[in-house]
Design a protein around this motif. Sequence first.
Motif, PDB file in Angstrom:
ATOM      1  N   ASP A 567     -32.994  -8.475  16.333  1.00 38.12           N
ATOM      2  CA  ASP A 567     -33.429  -8.956  17.650  1.00 38.12           C
ATOM      3  C   ASP A 567     -34.743  -9.722  17.551  1.00 38.12           C
ATOM      4  N   LEU A 568     -35.649  -9.220  16.727  1.00 41.01           N
ATOM      5  CA  LEU A 568     -36.931  -9.893  16.530  1.00 41.01           C
ATOM      6  C   LEU A 568     -36.737 -11.244  15.841  1.00 41.01           C
ATOM      7  N   VAL A 569     -35.876 -11.271  14.828  1.00 45.38           N
ATOM      8  CA  VAL A 569     -35.598 -12.521  14.116  1.00 45.38           C
ATOM      9  C   VAL A 569     -35.034 -13.557  15.087  1.00 45.38           C
ATOM     10  N   TRP A 570     -34.098 -13.136  15.920  1.00 45.87           N
ATOM     11  CA  TRP A 570     -33.494 -14.055  16.898  1.00 45.87           C
ATOM     12  C   TRP A 570     -34.552 -14.614  17.860  1.00 45.87           C
ATOM     13  N   THR A 571     -35.363 -13.709  18.409  1.00 44.62           N
ATOM     14  CA  THR A 571     -36.384 -14.144  19.366  1.00 44.62           C
ATOM     15  C   THR A 571     -37.362 -15.115  18.725  1.00 44.62           C
ATOM     16  N   MET A 572     -37.795 -14.781  17.521  1.00 41.65           N
ATOM     17  CA  MET A 572     -38.776 -15.636  16.839  1.00 41.65           C
ATOM     18  C   MET A 572     -38.199 -17.021  16.550  1.00 41.65           C
ATOM     19  N   LEU A 573     -36.963 -17.068  16.056  1.00 44.40           N
ATOM     20  CA  LEU A 573     -36.385 -18.353  15.656  1.00 44.40           C
ATOM     21  C   LEU A 573     -35.890 -19.161  16.844  1.00 44.40           C
ATOM     22  N   ARG A 574     -35.120 -18.524  17.724  1.00 44.62           N
ATOM     23  CA  ARG A 574     -34.429 -19.278  18.778  1.00 44.62           C
ATOM     24  C   ARG A 574     -35.279 -19.514  20.015  1.00 44.62           C
ATOM     25  N   GLN A 595     -28.718 -14.433   3.339  1.00 41.43           N
ATOM     26  CA  GLN A 595     -27.534 -13.801   3.912  1.00 41.43           C
ATOM     27  C   GLN A 595     -27.923 -12.855   5.039  1.00 41.43           C
ATOM     28  N   ALA A 596     -29.036 -12.154   4.878  1.00 47.78           N
ATOM     29  CA  ALA A 596     -29.496 -11.252   5.939  1.00 47.78           C
ATOM     30  C   ALA A 596     -29.874 -12.032   7.195  1.00 47.78           C
ATOM     31  N   LEU A 597     -30.471 -13.193   7.034  1.00 45.68           N
ATOM     32  CA  LEU A 597     -30.806 -14.032   8.190  1.00 45.68           C
ATOM     33  C   LEU A 597     -29.535 -14.496   8.898  1.00 45.68           C
ATOM     34  N   VAL A 598     -28.535 -14.874   8.112  1.00 45.41           N
ATOM     35  CA  VAL A 598     -27.247 -15.271   8.691  1.00 45.41           C
ATOM     36  C   VAL A 598     -26.653 -14.111   9.481  1.00 45.41           C
ATOM     37  N   ASP A 599     -26.636 -12.921   8.867  1.00 46.08           N
ATOM     38  CA  ASP A 599     -26.061 -11.746   9.527  1.00 46.08           C
ATOM     39  C   ASP A 599     -26.809 -11.412  10.813  1.00 46.08           C
ATOM     40  N   ALA A 600     -28.137 -11.512  10.764  1.00 42.25           N
ATOM     41  CA  ALA A 600     -28.940 -11.196  11.952  1.00 42.25           C
ATOM     42  C   ALA A 600     -28.644 -12.173  13.087  1.00 42.25           C
ATOM     43  N   LEU A 601     -28.536 -13.448  12.761  1.00 43.78           N
ATOM     44  CA  LEU A 601     -28.260 -14.453  13.789  1.00 43.78           C
ATOM     45  C   LEU A 601     -26.873 -14.273  14.392  1.00 43.78           C
ATOM     46  N   VAL A 602     -25.891 -14.002  13.552  1.00 48.36           N
ATOM     47  CA  VAL A 602     -24.522 -13.821  14.046  1.00 48.36           C
ATOM     48  C   VAL A 602     -24.439 -12.576  14.931  1.00 48.36           C
ATOM     49  N   GLU A 603     -25.085 -11.500  14.508  1.00 55.71           N
ATOM     50  CA  GLU A 603     -25.047 -10.267  15.304  1.00 55.71           C
ATOM     51  C   GLU A 603     -25.651 -10.488  16.688  1.00 55.71           C
ATOM     52  N   GLN A 604     -26.817 -11.118  16.708  1.00 54.45           N
ATOM     53  CA  GLN A 604     -27.490 -11.321  17.993  1.00 54.45           C
ATOM     54  C   GLN A 604     -26.755 -12.336  18.867  1.00 54.45           C
ATOM     55  N   ALA A 605     -26.150 -13.330  18.223  1.00 60.40           N
ATOM     56  CA  ALA A 605     -25.400 -14.324  18.993  1.00 60.40           C
ATOM     57  C   ALA A 605     -24.247 -13.671  19.747  1.00 60.40           C
ATOM     58  N   SER A 606     -23.638 -12.673  19.108  1.00 56.58           N
ATOM     59  CA  SER A 606     -22.507 -11.999  19.755  1.00 56.58           C
ATOM     60  C   SER A 606     -22.950 -11.192  20.975  1.00 56.58           C
TER      61      SER A 606
END
Length: 651
Positions: A567-574, A595-606
């Motif tokens: 959630d933090l990664v998503w907020t910071m990036l997007r 790969q972890a960044l990809v996984d984090a973005l996909v999870e939060q996008a869903s």
Amino acid sequence: MAEKEQQHPHLDRTALVLFGTETGTAQDIAEEISRILQRLHFSTDIVGLDHVKYETLKSYNLTVFAVATTGQGDFPDNARKFWTSLLRRKLSSTTLSGINYALIGLCDSSYTKFNWAARKLDKRLQQLGANPLLEACEADEQGDESTDGSFLAWSPLLRDAVLSRFPLAPGLQPIPNDVVLPSKWRLQPLAVHESNNEPSRAKPASHPALGGLDDNTVTVELTLNQRVTPPSHWQDVRFMSLELPEQMTYMPGDALAISPKNLSSDVSTLLDLQRWNEIADDPIQLTATNPRQNGRSSLSDHNPINAREDLTLRVLLSEYLDINAIPRRSFFAAIANHTTNEMHKERLVEFTDPQYLDEYYDYATRPRRSIIEILQEFDSVQLPWEEVINIIPSLRPRQFSIASGGRLKQSDHGGTKFELLVAIVKYRTVIKRIREGVCTKYLAQLPVGSKLQVSLKTEGRFLTPNDLATNSNHILIGAGTGIAPLRALIHEKTCESAMSGLNVLFFGCRSHAADYYFHDEWKTLAEASLQGKSTPHMGSTFEVIPAFSRDQSAKVYVQNQIRARADLVWTMLREQEATIILCGSSGQMPKAVRQALVDALVEQASLKVDVVEGVKGPSGDADEPISSPEDAERYLTRLEKLGRFKQETWS
């Protein structure tokens, strides 16, 4: 030119072999290519890319490039000037017409931009009208047979392409492999004037490997050399402080290149082994054996090594030649010519045979045998000291990321301070022998007060002062001593109290007690941030998220923490348009983090409803929707192009 070659194919066969290298591998490949061309009766010059201008290529029948890729698809330090010169707008599609070339790229497939430097160079050469003789080779250090496997498969193709374009005259045959080629450089006693009995240095010669640091070299003093890991910890890591009396500007991501020296005990061992003690301290000089070729002035006509008034064989072995290097195949080929023991000779030649490449790796590379150890085992080898510069590779400066930033850059005396975090390389090999890194071994034993020659390297710079004002949000990811440049950035950002921004540090190490570097600093910054007030050096929000891989039964790495804080990664990036900076060793870590960044973005996008239509960031740029790993990967690629995803990794 073509007509001349058909009438006199054996005349004026000239080749220029250029290399761009950080570690020396590309240079070794260049020298091997030069020998291949010499056996085809070419007169060759070998030199680093930045020592020539692109116009120079027109003076040769053939140019061969050996170029490594560093960092984010970048050119090595000694190739950037040449590359930049090819990007001038005034150049046309005919600028390099008539130039024949071949190219081999060297890289590590763990890099996201595998062999990009070679690919960019190949494309640009063709845009300017140059003619490739054959398809470029892309060697992979991570391959089953490292770079050797790719090169050995490509070199016969190069040979055939060269002979097709530049056929030998009738009756002229290639020089056989068992014929020793003449050396390009040679050491000799320093000439003495008969009139005053004083040494007289001849016109200096330029060996492509020698010279050490660049023209921006400065002398610094070691003011602190402190171990920061417990004595019980498996690795000795040093916090070092170096001071320069003058002021020098540097930024986060910059590095110091340090030229090491060999220990006097190792030098003495080699002098004894090769029976060179009688001439070890006599004045010597380096000369080119053929300074003029075919009426042309050779590129080998100057070198800073000959500017040393105290140059002796002992000095050369101490400060210029890497006598503890793990040798390449070419070393075995060279020393095989200097033994009368047929069993030794046969074994040494076998190591150079492509079909026995595994045996070379099993003997030299995997057990990390050094040149000194090999000469001890093959004790019948007696090298002529005059040729040692052609046989033993050069000592290369090692680069260390600077860990200081902001107010930490200023010494107490008004000069410049450089702080480093250096892991001392020491390990046991598969044959149970202790191996130590040449430069870190040298640094570890240096007492406070020692003077060192260093030069500042700015190619890995993360940002400019203007970037700090316009792009203040950062996701920082580091492991081990990869924290050093991130610390520099954090302190640079906390230098000005008016500076704002969100800063999250994901830091991975083994243990809180052993190698949680700078944890007291992180605690102070984090506490100030939580209390909502600033210290004199604090003006930005800061959070540290550690990952200790050995402090619990289940290993936790930075990639695990990135997923846990998706959630933090998503907020910071997007939403905050943060910049990611990743630092640490190359290999699996950068891939796992990506790969972890990809996984984090996909999870939060869903979990987000509005991402299907896209999200507007504060700058007004529309972020593309993410609904799959492929979308997330494309998003990270776009961040790289925008300069918002930067990596500084090293092997």
